[in-house]
Design an enzyme around this catalytic site. Structure first.
Site, short mmCIF file in Angstrom:
data_model
loop_
_atom_site.label_atom_id
_atom_site.label_comp_id
_atom_site.label_asym_id
_atom_site.label_seq_id
_atom_site.Cartn_x
_atom_site.Cartn_y
_atom_site.Cartn_z
CG ASP A 181 106.74 94.01 58.36
OD1 ASP A 181 106.65 92.95 59.02
OD2 ASP A 181 107.19 94.04 57.21
N GLY A 216 110.06 77.55 66.56
CA GLY A 216 110.14 78.76 65.76
C GLY A 216 111.46 79.50 66.00
CD GLN A 217 113.18 83.13 61.88
OE1 GLN A 217 114.40 83.15 61.69
NE2 GLN A 217 112.35 83.74 61.07
CE1 TYR A 228 102.01 86.07 59.49
CE2 TYR A 228 102.71 88.12 58.46
CZ TYR A 228 102.84 87.18 59.46
OH TYR A 228 103.79 87.36 60.43
CD1 TRP A 263 110.67 92.56 56.28
CD2 TRP A 263 112.60 93.12 55.30
NE1 TRP A 263 110.37 93.24 55.13
CE2 TRP A 263 111.53 93.61 54.50
CE3 TRP A 263 113.90 93.37 54.87
CZ2 TRP A 263 111.74 94.31 53.31
CZ3 TRP A 263 114.10 94.09 53.69
CH2 TRP A 263 113.04 94.54 52.92
CB ALA A 287 102.37 83.42 64.24
CG LEU A 322 98.76 79.07 69.80
CD1 LEU A 322 99.32 80.20 68.95
CD2 LEU A 322 98.46 79.57 71.21
#
Ligand SMILES: NC(=O)c1ccc[n+]([C@@H]2O[C@H](COP(=O)([O-])OP(=O)(O)OC[C@H]3O[C@@H](n4cnc5c(N)ncnc54)[C@H](OP(=O)(O)O)[C@@H]3O)[C@@H](O)[C@H]2O)c1
Length: 295
Positions: A106, A14-15, A129, A154, A64, A41
């Site tokens: 967010d 993941g990033q 989500y 973001w 996630a 997970l």
């Protein structure tokens, strides 16, 4: 945080996970990445086995189900990873008695507030989500009250799937790119977020906090795209024509909050963490992408 053992980061490719590895290396902090297929997970035994094998001094959940639109049709999978999976990892962290940082979003908010969201604002996710991530926050808090939960927004980086890379791909494919101009938020560099996470882990042992942490300043997706294309053009690259549209003109499976802005004053006040202006970090990302010969 005790000195023994590495930081265990879940979410290998993941990033945020990859940026955590980069920033930890720069700080001389030992860190290991784990993810599917070894640590899945949705398989609690694989979570427990990884924690037992790594013997970490701290754990970060950077994994996630992040496909916002796909979550609408795969809500059970989103909950299995974002709620039950987060619970499994938090349970293992609690059992090991090590600091635990969990990431949230967010999208737990409905976006109707006219100003940036603070941590205590009422949550009301608009989509599957967001619901699964909110359920994850609640599950983590219930099983490990000392966990720190960081909500961000973001997120982009020079690797992985994100808005910056999507815009640069579209720049090579289309003469005109249309981007919504009525959703406002805080573009967040995954590298900046990684630094913040490591600072939280190095900070006071006292956990149990909920913090908002996102890039400083705000814009719309259109404003973000404009900054990306302006920066790309300054680096001598071809860019498309950009057009502002409304959310109503851009149909997606999942509704998005019109206001995604996070008020990050609490983490600055309590831990001295303040992310750079989003434009500054975007320039650094574009430099990397240009140097890498992207597009
Ligand atoms: N991206 C954003 O704009 C944004 C905004 C707000 C909050 N966040 C939150 O920030 C965190 C990190 O996001 P990101 O952008 O780094 O996400 P990302 O690039 O999509 O990476 C997510 C990682 O999670 C892994 N993963 C998914 N299911 C898993 C499972 N069952 N077991 C183990 N690993 C699994 C994926 O592994 P595979 O490679 O195997 O698929 C992937 O490497 C997430 O909690 C996300 O909700 C992100």
């Amino acid at each position: 945080m005790s000195k023994a053992g590495p930081i265990l980061v879940v979410g290998r490719e993941g990033q945020v996970a990859r940026c955590l590895a980069e920033r930890a290396a720069a700080r001389g902090a030992e860190l290991v990445l784990r993810g599917r297929p070894d640590l899945d997970l949705i398989n609690p035994a694989s979570v427990d086995a990884a924690v037992a094998a790594v013997r970490p001094r701290a754990i970060v959940n950077a994994a996630a189900f992040t496909a916002v639109d796909k979550a609408e049709s795969e809500e059970a999978s989103a909950f299995a990873i974002n709620e039950t999976g987060a619970w499994s990892l938090a349970t293992a962290a609690a059992r090991a008695g090590v600091p635990f940082v969990h990431l949230s979003t967010d999208y737990v908010f409905d976006g109707r507030k006219p100003s940036p969201y603070v941590e205590d604002d009422a949550t009301a996710p608009l989509g599957a989500y967001g619901r699964s991530k909110l359920a994850g926050e609640i599950a983590v808090r219930a099983v490990y009250p000392a966990a720190n939960i960081l909500r961000t927004a973001w997120v982009y980086s020079a690797g992985g799937t994100n808005f910056v890379r999507t815009m640069l791909r579209l720049a090579t494919e289309r003469p005109v790119v249309r981007v919504v101009d009525d959703q406002t938020g805080n573009p967040t560099s995954a590298l900046d977020l990684a630094d913040a996470i490591l600072t939280v882990l190095e900070g006071p042992k006292r956990g149990g906090k909920l913090y908002h942490v996102a890039g400083r300043g705000e814009t719309t997706w259109y404003g973000f795209a404009k900054a990306i294309f302006d920066g790309w053009a300054r680096r001598g690259r071809a860019v498309p024509q950009l057009e502002a549209i409304t959310t109503a003109e851009y149909k997606t499976a999942a509704p998005r909050p019109a206001n995604s802005r996070l008020d990050c004053a609490k983490i600055e006040r309590e831990l001295g963490i303040r992310l750079p202006d989003w434009q500054t970090s975007l320039e650094a990302c574009l430099d990397r992408l240009a140097e890498a010969g992207d597009r």
